[in-house]
Design a protein around this motif. Sequence first.
Motif, mmCIF file in Angstrom:
data_model
loop_
_atom_site.group_PDB
_atom_site.id
_atom_site.type_symbol
_atom_site.label_atom_id
_atom_site.label_comp_id
_atom_site.label_asym_id
_atom_site.label_seq_id
_atom_site.Cartn_x
_atom_site.Cartn_y
_atom_site.Cartn_z
ATOM 1 N N ASP A 92 0.818 -1.218 0.000
ATOM 2 C CA ASP A 92 0.000 0.000 0.000
ATOM 3 C C ASP A 92 0.853 1.269 0.000
ATOM 4 O O ASP A 92 0.327 2.374 0.003
ATOM 5 N N ARG A 94 2.694 2.570 2.307
ATOM 6 C CA ARG A 94 2.684 3.378 3.532
ATOM 7 C C ARG A 94 3.835 3.043 4.477
ATOM 8 O O ARG A 94 4.051 3.739 5.459
ATOM 9 N N ARG A 96 4.357 0.970 6.870
ATOM 10 C CA ARG A 96 3.981 0.936 8.283
ATOM 11 C C ARG A 96 4.901 0.053 9.117
ATOM 12 O O ARG A 96 5.079 0.287 10.312
ATOM 13 N N LYS A 99 8.049 2.216 9.863
ATOM 14 C CA LYS A 99 7.692 3.293 10.795
ATOM 15 C C LYS A 99 7.407 2.737 12.182
ATOM 16 O O LYS A 99 7.845 3.297 13.199
#
Length: 329
Positions: A92, A94, A96, A99
């Motif tokens: 996607d 992002r 994640r 992060k």
Amino acid sequence: MGLIPMDAELLPPSDDRVFKLLLTKPEAKPALLNLLSAVLERKIVDAELYANELPAEDVHEKSERFDINCKTDDGSQVNIEMQASRMPELLDGRFRNLKGRSVYYACDLHSSQPAKGQPRYDQLARTYQITFCTYTVFPGQTSYVNSFSLRNDETGELLCDAIQIFFVELSKLGEIVQKPVGNMTDLEKWSVFFQYAPDPTYRETVNQIIASEEALQMAGNLLMSISKDEEERAHYRSRKKFEWDLASGMATMREVGLEEGRAEGRALGLAEGRAEGRAEGRAEGAFNARVGAIRDIMNTFHVPLEQAMTALKIPEADWQKYKEVLTQQ
């Protein structure tokens, strides 16, 4: 002076192990202090290194982490890492997983402080997590440095400055590397050095950067010394082989999964009379999976787009559509 010969073959400073050696050898302390000062934007006079996983000299396993844990002269705790290989992520865009890991490391380091005998929580040392990353994590941000702290979601009011997380995206240096060296900040110089030192195309710019800072002269000398060490070169080749095998295996598993999905989809499509729609869905899924596989190989092994597509045996007739998608990400 630490200038790099134009024909020198260097190990990449963006390699995790090389990065750690450049900043943790005893003679590298001025370089570490200069880099910390550049990121934190204040003068760091001293820093004490702490053991974090295995020290670089003792690493013999391919899967070890190579980050740098230190405490500065004002008591601040800092963890620095180089993220050269792309972490497994959802498709996607992002990031994640990366992060979330940075948040976990920062909180874990902050809470590791001995609270016993500390009269107030606001007197605990500040904690910094600094991640240099060879790929783009925040495509919507033009800056190559993005920092995060604890703030109010609506007003942006700072809750406290106890924890701060930095991402330095080395993939965003296209304009910076074209600047006159005299106009570069210290962090820009370090970032260009990490990203472009092994590339003969930018050797003149890198040498100008090295000549401009004593700490970078030291880093240049160390990089040349490390690059000439046959044992270090063997370590590097071994890690790259392991990463290539891993990426190849992941790409193969994607392809196997896609083939299984296609077979199942065909069976369902025939049974339900919706073969055309399912074929379109399968084609889109196959395309997205290959985009992810190409991106993984490019970032893991620092190879150009064409070489990654060749490794995945993508027909040359299809290259253009993959280029169009990947150059936009």
